[in-house]
Design a protein around this motif. Structure first.
Motif, PDB file in Angstrom:
ATOM      1  N   PHE A  91      22.540 -32.659 -17.643  1.00 44.74           N
ATOM      2  CA  PHE A  91      21.799 -33.916 -17.778  1.00 44.74           C
ATOM      3  C   PHE A  91      22.745 -35.113 -17.857  1.00 44.74           C
ATOM      4  CE2 PHE A  91      19.985 -37.258 -20.469  1.00 44.74           C
ATOM      5  CZ  PHE A  91      18.841 -37.551 -19.760  1.00 44.74           C
ATOM      6  N   THR A  92      23.762 -35.019 -18.694  1.00 46.08           N
ATOM      7  CA  THR A  92      24.685 -36.157 -18.844  1.00 46.08           C
ATOM      8  C   THR A  92      25.479 -36.410 -17.569  1.00 46.08           C
ATOM      9  OG1 THR A  92      26.304 -34.646 -19.858  1.00 46.08           O
ATOM     10  CG2 THR A  92      24.901 -35.915 -21.346  1.00 46.08           C
ATOM     11  N   ALA A  93      25.798 -35.349 -16.845  1.00 46.21           N
ATOM     12  CA  ALA A  93      26.528 -35.522 -15.582  1.00 46.21           C
ATOM     13  C   ALA A  93      25.670 -36.255 -14.554  1.00 46.21           C
ATOM     14  CB  ALA A  93      26.971 -34.168 -15.039  1.00 46.21           C
ATOM     15  N   LEU A  94      24.404 -35.848 -14.420  1.00 43.00           N
ATOM     16  CA  LEU A  94      23.517 -36.487 -13.453  1.00 43.00           C
ATOM     17  C   LEU A  94      23.127 -37.894 -13.894  1.00 43.00           C
ATOM     18  CD1 LEU A  94      21.168 -33.491 -12.532  1.00 43.00           C
ATOM     19  CD2 LEU A  94      23.133 -34.384 -11.253  1.00 43.00           C
ATOM     20  N   TYR A  95      22.984 -38.088 -15.200  1.00 45.29           N
ATOM     21  CA  TYR A  95      22.643 -39.417 -15.709  1.00 45.29           C
ATOM     22  C   TYR A  95      23.758 -40.418 -15.381  1.00 45.29           C
ATOM     23  CZ  TYR A  95      21.142 -43.072 -18.957  1.00 45.29           C
ATOM     24  OH  TYR A  95      20.748 -44.272 -19.502  1.00 45.29           O
ATOM     25  N   ASP A  96      24.995 -40.021 -15.649  1.00 48.10           N
ATOM     26  CA  ASP A  96      26.114 -40.919 -15.372  1.00 48.10           C
ATOM     27  C   ASP A  96      26.339 -41.103 -13.876  1.00 48.10           C
ATOM     28  OD1 ASP A  96      26.520 -41.266 -18.040  1.00 48.10           O
ATOM     29  OD2 ASP A  96      28.245 -39.914 -18.196  1.00 48.10           O
ATOM     30  N   LEU A  97      25.921 -40.143 -13.073  1.00 45.56           N
ATOM     31  CA  LEU A  97      26.059 -40.273 -11.625  1.00 45.56           C
ATOM     32  C   LEU A  97      25.282 -41.473 -11.107  1.00 45.56           C
ATOM     33  CD1 LEU A  97      26.991 -39.087  -8.868  1.00 45.56           C
ATOM     34  CD2 LEU A  97      24.887 -37.730  -8.890  1.00 45.56           C
ATOM     35  N   TYR A  98      24.131 -41.742 -11.710  1.00 42.68           N
ATOM     36  CA  TYR A  98      23.272 -42.829 -11.244  1.00 42.68           C
ATOM     37  C   TYR A  98      23.367 -44.093 -12.105  1.00 42.68           C
ATOM     38  CZ  TYR A  98      21.074 -39.441  -8.139  1.00 42.68           C
ATOM     39  OH  TYR A  98      20.854 -38.491  -7.166  1.00 42.68           O
ATOM     40  N   HIS A  99      23.796 -43.958 -13.359  1.00 42.96           N
ATOM     41  CA  HIS A  99      23.750 -45.111 -14.254  1.00 42.96           C
ATOM     42  C   HIS A  99      25.119 -45.631 -14.682  1.00 42.96           C
ATOM     43  CE1 HIS A  99      19.377 -44.958 -14.752  1.00 42.96           C
ATOM     44  NE2 HIS A  99      19.487 -43.643 -14.824  1.00 42.96           N
ATOM     45  N   ALA A 100      26.155 -44.852 -14.550  1.00 42.67           N
ATOM     46  CA  ALA A 100      27.493 -45.333 -14.921  1.00 42.67           C
ATOM     47  C   ALA A 100      27.947 -46.410 -13.944  1.00 42.67           C
ATOM     48  CB  ALA A 100      28.491 -44.182 -14.951  1.00 42.67           C
ATOM     49  N   ASP A 101      28.754 -47.348 -14.435  1.00 44.54           N
ATOM     50  CA  ASP A 101      29.198 -48.470 -13.610  1.00 44.54           C
ATOM     51  C   ASP A 101      29.944 -48.008 -12.366  1.00 44.54           C
ATOM     52  OD1 ASP A 101      28.097 -50.204 -15.440  1.00 44.54           O
ATOM     53  OD2 ASP A 101      29.953 -50.431 -16.586  1.00 44.54           O
ATOM     54  N   LYS A 102      30.814 -47.048 -12.527  1.00 40.78           N
ATOM     55  CA  LYS A 102      31.606 -46.558 -11.400  1.00 40.78           C
ATOM     56  C   LYS A 102      31.078 -45.240 -10.853  1.00 40.78           C
ATOM     57  CE  LYS A 102      35.883 -48.751 -13.001  1.00 40.78           C
ATOM     58  NZ  LYS A 102      37.309 -48.538 -13.354  1.00 40.78           N
ATOM     59  N   GLY A 103      29.877 -44.873 -11.258  1.00 40.77           N
ATOM     60  CA  GLY A 103      29.336 -43.606 -10.806  1.00 40.77           C
ATOM     61  C   GLY A 103      30.017 -42.438 -11.510  1.00 40.77           C
ATOM     62  N   ASN A 104      29.676 -41.266 -11.075  1.00 39.27           N
ATOM     63  CA  ASN A 104      30.258 -40.064 -11.675  1.00 39.27           C
ATOM     64  C   ASN A 104      30.325 -38.974 -10.608  1.00 39.27           C
ATOM     65  OD1 ASN A 104      31.223 -38.166 -13.521  1.00 39.27           O
ATOM     66  ND2 ASN A 104      29.193 -37.629 -14.251  1.00 39.27           N
ATOM     67  N   ARG A 105      31.104 -39.243  -9.577  1.00 37.52           N
ATOM     68  CA  ARG A 105      31.167 -38.306  -8.459  1.00 37.52           C
ATOM     69  C   ARG A 105      31.839 -36.993  -8.839  1.00 37.52           C
ATOM     70  NH1 ARG A 105      32.386 -41.935  -3.017  1.00 37.52           N
ATOM     71  NH2 ARG A 105      30.572 -43.326  -3.243  1.00 37.52           N
ATOM     72  N   GLN A 106      32.584 -36.992  -9.923  1.00 37.26           N
ATOM     73  CA  GLN A 106      33.161 -35.740 -10.406  1.00 37.26           C
ATOM     74  C   GLN A 106      32.143 -34.896 -11.162  1.00 37.26           C
ATOM     75  OE1 GLN A 106      36.443 -37.625 -12.615  1.00 37.26           O
ATOM     76  NE2 GLN A 106      37.851 -36.501 -11.275  1.00 37.26           N
ATOM     77  N   LEU A 107      30.966 -35.490 -11.423  1.00 37.61           N
ATOM     78  CA  LEU A 107      29.905 -34.807 -12.177  1.00 37.61           C
ATOM     79  C   LEU A 107      30.419 -34.269 -13.511  1.00 37.61           C
ATOM     80  CD1 LEU A 107      27.993 -32.868  -9.369  1.00 37.61           C
ATOM     81  CD2 LEU A 107      27.351 -35.013 -10.484  1.00 37.61           C
ATOM     82  N   LEU A 108      31.126 -35.135 -14.220  1.00 36.77           N
ATOM     83  CA  LEU A 108      31.614 -34.767 -15.541  1.00 36.77           C
ATOM     84  C   LEU A 108      30.480 -34.886 -16.558  1.00 36.77           C
ATOM     85  CD1 LEU A 108      35.069 -36.610 -15.567  1.00 36.77           C
ATOM     86  CD2 LEU A 108      34.648 -34.180 -15.199  1.00 36.77           C
ATOM     87  N   GLY A 109      30.159 -33.798 -17.210  1.00 42.23           N
ATOM     88  CA  GLY A 109      29.161 -33.814 -18.262  1.00 42.23           C
ATOM     89  C   GLY A 109      29.819 -33.547 -19.597  1.00 42.23           C
ATOM     90  N   TYR A 110      29.079 -33.728 -20.663  1.00 39.29           N
ATOM     91  CA  TYR A 110      29.677 -33.553 -21.980  1.00 39.29           C
ATOM     92  C   TYR A 110      28.646 -33.052 -22.985  1.00 39.29           C
ATOM     93  CZ  TYR A 110      27.748 -38.288 -22.106  1.00 39.29           C
ATOM     94  OH  TYR A 110      26.931 -39.373 -21.975  1.00 39.29           O
ATOM     95  N   SER A 111      29.154 -32.390 -24.002  1.00 39.25           N
ATOM     96  CA  SER A 111      28.348 -31.894 -25.108  1.00 39.25           C
ATOM     97  C   SER A 111      29.282 -31.729 -26.302  1.00 39.25           C
ATOM     98  CB  SER A 111      27.673 -30.565 -24.731  1.00 39.25           C
ATOM     99  OG  SER A 111      26.810 -30.136 -25.765  1.00 39.25           O
TER     100      SER A 111
END
Length: 220
Positions: A91-111
């Protein structure tokens, strides 16, 4: 001549809190046991199959008896925790992919490790609730989901309050419109409802799994 006899029995297991339905078919002196309960093993296991549980006299003096046992509670707890952490990372990886300023093409997620115990304990509690509501009282899914959602929000709020005391709370929903104390928010309710449905499916799967216990007994 081949003779086939089929017997179906329905029982309720108080120890494991679910109903059991089984069919035994006898054909030419060979018994097969088919377990049709969704919370039990879904395979066809031979009963009294000649030669399977008996060892050759010239190879061993022992014979092996196999019995099927459900997954223990601690193992289901462990799987629930891993599943929750995995969902959070995705969820966090996909969320940052669309909402982070620079995107998240590495699909880094966290917990966090705290999340593991939060998800594991909450999911295990909901599993027991699911067994009681559905398998004992037949409560339909559209009634169970709001109950699960209330439990989930209460669990998240309580966990967040405890973690804040330790300075270890990893989430803050203060920027959402319908948040409470920054620890829970109604904006996530649709996603939580989907996870509640997945929780029922996962519970059914884990409760249906069986592992084989083998014990050796001395031949008379």
């Amino acid at each position: 001549m081949t003779t086939t006899t089929t017997t179906t029995t329905n029982t309720f297991s108080g120890d494991n809190n679910y109903r059991t339905s089984s069919t035994t078919t006898t054909q030419s002196g060979l018994n097969y046991h088919v377990n049709t309960n969704p919370c039990s093993t879904a395979s066809v296991a031979p009963m009294n199959f000649p030669g399977v549980l008996e060892s050759k006299p010239d190879e061993s003096d022992n014979k092996t008896d196999a019995s099927f046992s459900p997954l223990p509670a601690w193992l289901r707890f462990y799987v629930y925790g891993l599943h929750g952490v995995f969902d959070e990372v995705v969820f966090t990886a996909l969320y940052d992919l669309y909402h982070a300023d620079k995107g998240n093409r590495q699909l880094l997620g966290y917990s966090t490790l705290f999340s593991f115990f939060m998800y594991a304990s909450c999911s295990y509690f909901v599993e027991r609730l699911y067994i009681r509501l559905y398998y004992k009282h037949g409560v339909p899914v559209y009634v169970r989901i709001p109950i699960y959602l209330a439990v989930l929000y209460a669990w998240e709020l309580t966990s967040g309050l405890l973690l804040r005391q330790l300075g270890a709370c990893s989430w803050d929903y203060s920027h959402y419109d319908y948040n409470f104390m920054g620890l829970i928010t109604l904006e996530y309710a649709p996603a939580w409802c989907i996870l509640c449905i997945i929780q029922d499916l996962l519970s059914d799967f884990l409760l249906a799994l069986r592992f084989v216990k083998k014990t050796k007994t001395k031949l008379e």
